[in-house]
Design a protein around this motif. Structure first.
Motif, mmCIF file in Angstrom:
data_model
loop_
_atom_site.group_PDB
_atom_site.id
_atom_site.type_symbol
_atom_site.label_atom_id
_atom_site.label_comp_id
_atom_site.label_asym_id
_atom_site.label_seq_id
_atom_site.Cartn_x
_atom_site.Cartn_y
_atom_site.Cartn_z
ATOM 1 N N TYR A 160 0.941 -1.306 0.062
ATOM 2 C CA TYR A 160 0.090 -0.069 0.150
ATOM 3 C C TYR A 160 0.808 1.277 -0.136
ATOM 4 C CZ TYR A 160 -3.531 -3.234 1.506
ATOM 5 O OH TYR A 160 -4.304 -4.483 1.612
ATOM 6 N N GLU A 161 0.423 2.251 -0.495
ATOM 7 C CA GLU A 161 1.038 3.476 -0.653
ATOM 8 C C GLU A 161 0.364 4.672 0.331
ATOM 9 O OE1 GLU A 161 2.045 5.084 -4.434
ATOM 10 O OE2 GLU A 161 3.391 3.275 -5.040
ATOM 11 N N GLU A 210 -2.182 10.437 6.072
ATOM 12 C CA GLU A 210 -3.309 10.816 5.431
ATOM 13 C C GLU A 210 -4.282 9.535 5.638
ATOM 14 O OE1 GLU A 210 -4.167 13.881 5.271
ATOM 15 O OE2 GLU A 210 -2.263 14.532 5.744
ATOM 16 N N PRO A 211 -5.690 9.562 5.082
ATOM 17 C CA PRO A 211 -6.525 8.382 4.976
ATOM 18 C C PRO A 211 -5.876 7.661 4.084
ATOM 19 C CG PRO A 211 -7.740 10.506 5.261
ATOM 20 C CD PRO A 211 -6.149 10.905 5.155
ATOM 21 N N ILE A 212 -6.135 6.286 4.324
ATOM 22 C CA ILE A 212 -5.855 5.463 3.112
ATOM 23 C C ILE A 212 -7.092 4.310 2.745
ATOM 24 C CG2 ILE A 212 -4.177 3.113 3.007
ATOM 25 C CD1 ILE A 212 -2.451 4.169 5.073
ATOM 26 N N PRO A 213 -7.608 4.908 1.795
ATOM 27 C CA PRO A 213 -8.873 4.220 1.344
ATOM 28 C C PRO A 213 -8.852 2.743 1.187
ATOM 29 C CG PRO A 213 -8.311 6.300 0.035
ATOM 30 C CD PRO A 213 -7.183 6.041 0.782
ATOM 31 N N ALA A 214 -7.824 2.365 0.663
ATOM 32 C CA ALA A 214 -7.474 0.741 0.232
ATOM 33 C C ALA A 214 -7.767 0.003 1.565
ATOM 34 C CB ALA A 214 -6.325 0.549 -0.390
ATOM 35 N N LEU A 215 -7.410 0.418 2.588
ATOM 36 C CA LEU A 215 -7.597 -0.229 3.954
ATOM 37 C C LEU A 215 -8.871 0.398 4.711
ATOM 38 C CD1 LEU A 215 -3.899 -0.679 5.021
ATOM 39 C CD2 LEU A 215 -5.524 -2.498 4.131
ATOM 40 N N GLN A 216 -9.296 1.351 4.324
ATOM 41 C CA GLN A 216 -10.449 2.122 5.099
ATOM 42 C C GLN A 216 -9.951 2.551 6.248
ATOM 43 O OE1 GLN A 216 -13.805 -0.347 5.278
ATOM 44 N NE2 GLN A 216 -14.317 -0.423 3.212
#
Length: 479
Positions: free
Chosen positions: A397-398, A418-424
C-alpha cells in the motif's frame, strides 16, 4: 541502525557453486517453529541451523545420518525374516498340594486318645502305618451288642424261631452301626481301636495329643501324598485364547534354577480376578523325588505349539509408545524411515509383524529411539517450510504522511499519515516496522513523505520505502 551486509550477501547467493549443497532455509536451533530465509541468531545468540535441499523434512519423518554419527550412536540393523517364532506363553505361579491326594483321619464316634504313634507334623507315613489308638464307650457298647446278639441267635435258634429272628435283627443293627463307624465288627469286647494311615505321604496337620477327648468328625490327622503336586499359574486375560487343557508346559523354581520340570495343563478355571485381570490355570507335575514343596514360587512357560513360520523382527526393533507401533526401516545411504507396523505374537527374542514391512527389509535394532526422536522433530518441522514458499506475497500500500517519532534500536517508526482508502483507514498516528534502517536514513520528523508499506499478516505493517514528497502535491492530495 547500521546495514546488515551479511544478510544481503546470503540473499544474493541463491545459486550455490558446483558441488555445494543448496540451502533451503534456516531453522531455530531450539526446535521452535521459527524459520528464516537468511542466516541469523536467536535471542540467546545461537546460530540458526541450515536446512539443505537433500535433507529437507517431510511428512514421512525420514532421517539422514552420516556414517560418522552412525558409528557414534552405535546404530545396529537386522533384516526381517520368516521363521518359527518362540512364542511360549510365560506366567508366574506357585506350587500347591494336589487336592485329590489329601486325606483326613476323622473318627466317626466319640472317644479319647490313648496313645499316639506319629506325634509330629511333617513326619512321613506309609499306607497302613499305625497313627493312634482310641478308647470309646460307644465302641465298647456296640461290640458288646454284637457279641450278645451272636449268642442269642445261636442259643435260641433251634427252640424259638421268633427269638432267633429278634437276635438276628439285633445283630444286624449292631454290625451296621460298626460299619458306619468304619470299625471292624470283630475284636470281641476290646475297648480300644487303632487308626492307620490311609495313604503314603506326610503329616500336614496333627491336632491330637494323648488323653485328648475328640468328637465325631474331628480331623485328628491330615495327610497329603506329595508324589504329585499342582502349580497354579496366573495367565493374563489377553492370553487365555492360547491356553488349552492338555497343553505341555515347563516349570522352573528358584530353589533349582538348573532343573526344568515337565508339566501339563489339567484345568482352566472359569473365573477371572478383576483386580489383576488374570485367570488361574492348573498344571500337574510328577514329584516323586520330593524336590517341589507347596508354596514355592515358580516360572511357567506354556508351549504355544505353533510351528507355522512367521515374519519376525528382533524385539528391540519395535518402538511401542502405546499409541503407535513403528520400526525404523533402512532406506539406504544412511537414511531411515519410520514405518508403522501391526504386530502379532511376541516371542522371547522376536516379534511377529503382520503388516508394514516385508521379508528381507532392514530395520534398526539399536539406537532406534535416538533416531526416532530426530524423525519426530523432522516431521514436526515439515509443517514449517521456507517462508517464501508457504507465505503468500505481502500486499503493498502507498500513503502520504510524516515521521512523528523514530526508534532506531527497535527498527520502528511512528507515522502521521493521511487517510488510506484501500484499507479504509482514517488519518491517524500509528506505528510501523522498518524493513531496514536504510529506509528512514536521512529523513527528518515533520517533513512530508510518501511511503510504501507491506501487510505481512498478524497485524504486522512494515515500511519498505520512504521518499520526500512535494509539499504542494501532498496538500492537494489531502484535499
Amino acid at each position: 541502525m547500521p546495514p546488515v551486509p551479511e544478510a544481503h550477501a546470503a540473499a544474493d547467493g541463491d545459486t550455490p557453486a558446483a558441488g555445494e549443497r543448496k540451502i533451503l532455509y534456516y531453522r531455530n536451533p531450539m526446535g521452535l517453529p521459527d524459520t528464516s530465509p537468511e542466516p541469523k541468531k536467536d535471542s540467546m545468540g545461537m546460530d540458526y541451523i541450515p536446512v539443505y535441499a537433500d535433507d529437507a523434512p517431510d511428512d514421512s519423518g525420514a532421517v539422514a545420518v552420516s556414517p560418522t554419527r552412525l558409528q557414534t550412536l552405535g546404530v545396529k540393523t537386522a533384516r526381517a525374516q520368516v521363521q518359527t517364532l518362540d512364542a511360549a506363553l510365560r506366567a508366574v505361579g506357585r506350587v500347591e498340594i494336589n487336592e485329590r491326594a489329601i486325606h483326613d483321619v476323622s473318627p466317626r464316634f466319640e472317644g479319647w486318645i490313648e496313645r499316639l504313634y506319629v506325634n509330629a507334623s511333617g513326619d512321613p507315613v506309609k499306607r497302613g502305618q499305625a497313627l493312634f489308638s482310641v478308647y470309646s464307650p460307644e465302641l465298647v457298647s456296640a461290640r458288646k451288642e454284637v457279641e450278645i446278639a451272636e449268642k442269642l441267635a445261636k442259643g435260641a435258634g433251634a427252640s424259638d424261631p421268633v427269638a432267633r429272628d429278634s437276635a438276628q435283627r439285633l445283630l444286624g443293627a449292631a454290625r451296621e452301626r460298626l460299619r458306619h463307624w468304619q470299625v471292624a465288627a470283630g475284636g470281641g469286647s476290646a475297648s480300644n481301636i487303632t487308626f492307620n494311615s490311609p495313604a503314603n505321604g506326610v503329616v500336614l496337620e496333627k491336632k491330637a495329643v494323648e488323653g485328648m477327648r475328640f468328637a465325631p468328625g474331628m480331623a485328628i490327622y491330615r495327610i497329603a501324598d506329595l508324589s504329585s503336586v499342582w502349580v497354579i499359574a496366573d495367565v493374563y486375560e489377553q492370553d487365555l485364547a492360547r491356553v488349552r487343557v492338555g497343553q505341555p508346559a515347563t516349570v522352573r523354581v528358584e530353589a533349582f534354577p538348573e532343573r526344568i520340570f515337565d508339566a501339563k495343563v489339567t484345568y482352566l478355571y472359569p473365573t477371572l480376578n478383576a483386580a489383576t485381570r488374570t485367570t488361574p490355570v492348573r498344571l500337574e507335575l510328577d514329584n516323586r523325588d520330593g524336590l517341589l514343596r507347596p508354596g514355592m514360587f515358580s516360572h511357567v512357560e506354556l508351549a504355544d505349539g505353533g510351528a507355522k513360520p512367521r515374519l519376525t523382527v528382533p524385539r528391540s526393533a519395535l518402538i511401542d509408545t502405546g499409541e503407535r507401533q513403528v520400526v525404523l526401516r533402512v532406506a539406504g545411504e544412511g537414511r531411515f524411515t519410520p514405518q508403522p507396523v501391526r504386530v502379532g505374537q511376541r516371542g522371547r527374542d522376536h516379534i511377529e509383524i503382520l503388516e508394514g514391512i516385508a521379508d528381507g527389509d532392514e530395520v534398526v535394532v539399536a539406537a532406534n529411539f535416538l533416531i526416532d526422536a530426530e524423525s519426530n522433530l523432522k516431521a514436526a518441522l515439515s509443517a514449517f517450510a521456507a517462508p517464501e514458499a508457504v507465505k503468500p506475497a505481502a500486499k503493498t500500500y502507498e500513503a502520504v504522511g510524516s515521521i512523528d517519532a523514530l526508534d532506531a534500536a527497535a527498527n520502528s517508526v511512528s507515522m502521521n499519515h493521511e487517510p488510506i482508502p484501500a484499507l479504509q483507514w482514517p488519518a491517524m498516528t500509528m506505528d510501523f516496522g522498518l524493513d531496514s534502517a536504510e529506509v528512514a536514513k536521512g529523513l527528518l520528523p515533520g517533513e512530508p513523505l510518501r511511503f510504501t508499506f507491506e501487510d505481512r499478516g498478524d497485524g504486522e505493517f512494515v515500511i519498505i520505502k520512504m521518499d520526500k514528497a512535494d509539499p504542494a502535491a501532498a496538500a492537494h492530495k489531502g484535499h
